[in-house]
Motif scaffolding. Structure first.
Motif: not given
Length: 304
Positions: A83-88, A135-137
């Protein structure tokens, strides 16, 4: 937001790190992150990773009994959309203390791999994190990637060899919308977002407000070349980079997106911006709109 080049780089990075490894724990930390319940997330525990694929902006981790991107044959798939603000975030050594569910930090889900036979040192794994209040992850544990609605509706990958210039032109002729929106529509083209659509249109010297269905054959062919060239260049820049370096690499490669007020690298005109409710686009008037600034619709509403 991670787009196709960054997700493709993450796919390659994870394939190197995960394939052949066994997941021992999958721990959801944020209540919102898991979007499925059958099979349960615990279905990936004790399973060996057999492959990592990409579907547009979705990552697909396949486990024993299935193949990445192919028939599930009983093996679960862990499908992730950042999504917009997620990361691994890759962890060479997972902390011994388990994360606290429902914590206020950005951690949303942790995956822990089995350690080596010696038992020396902490096992590796990765965290999925998300900044901000929206929260869209999304994480899906499914039997097949097409069980994820967002994957099932994806259009062709922009770098798919079957998406020839002629096929691309035919696709655009059915779209009576502005070309900026068409490029970002995942049901039309899978993987392009706000940043790379700006970059592609700048490379094609095309207004983001131009109607897709009105493009001439020559314009469509030129846009196809700009699209494939921009994305291939971004993929090559990102190839082989560790997950933690991909965000910075994306920013350094952008020519107009996120650079409002700065000189255009092609003509030195000032890069302009048009703002919307939840996003903004950037463009160069000289390169793309015949020197005419586009109306900033948000500002226009404020001045009424």
């Amino acid at each position: 937001m991670p787009e196709m080049p960054e997700v493709e780089a993450l796919r390659g990075f994870l394939a190197d790190q995960l394939v052949g490894g066994t997941v021992v724990r999958a721990l959801p930390v944020a209540f919102h992150v898991l979007k499925t319940y059958d099979p349960p997330l615990a279905a990936v525990e004790g399973r060996t990773v057999t492959g990592v694929a990409r579907h547009g902006k979705f990552l697909d981790i396949a486990f024993a009994g299935g193949t990445a991107g192919g028939p599930a044959e009983g093996g679960p798939h862990l499908v992730v959309h950042l999504a917009r603000a997620g990361w691994l975030r890759w962890l060479d050594a997972v902390p011994k203390a388990p994360p606290r569910p429902g914590g206020k930090g950005p951690l949303a889900l942790r995956v822990v791999l089995a350690g080596d036979a010696t038992g020396v040192g902490a096992p590796a794994g990765f965290d999925l994190t998300e900044q901000g209040t929206q929260k869209r992850l999304a994480v899906y544990c499914v039997r097949h990637p097409s069980d994820v609605p967002g994957v099932a509706r994806l259009g062709p990958d922009p770098l798919d060899p079957t998406l020839t210039p002629a096929a691309f032109a035919a696709l655009l002729r059915t779209e009576r919308r502005q070309i900026k929106g068409v490029l970002r529509d995942q049901s039309v083209l899978a993987g392009i977002g706000n940043a790379y659509s700006d970059e592609i249109l700048h490379a094609a010297r095309m207004s983001p407000f131009k109607l897709a269905a009105r493009l001439t054959e020559e314009e469509a062919v030129g846009l196809h070349a700009a699209m494939t060239g921009t994305l291939r260049e971004a993929v090559e820049r990102s190839r082989g980079l560790a997950a933690g370096r991909l965000k910075a690499e994306k920013k350094t490669g952008l020519r107009v997106h996120g650079r409002a007020g700065q000189p255009c690298p092609e003509c030195a005109d000032t890069v302009r911006e048009v703002s919307f409710a939840d996003s903004a686009l950037q463009y160069c008037p000289t390169c793309q709109t015949g020197g005419k600034p586009l109306a900033d619709r948000r500002l226009s509403r404020l001045l009424r």
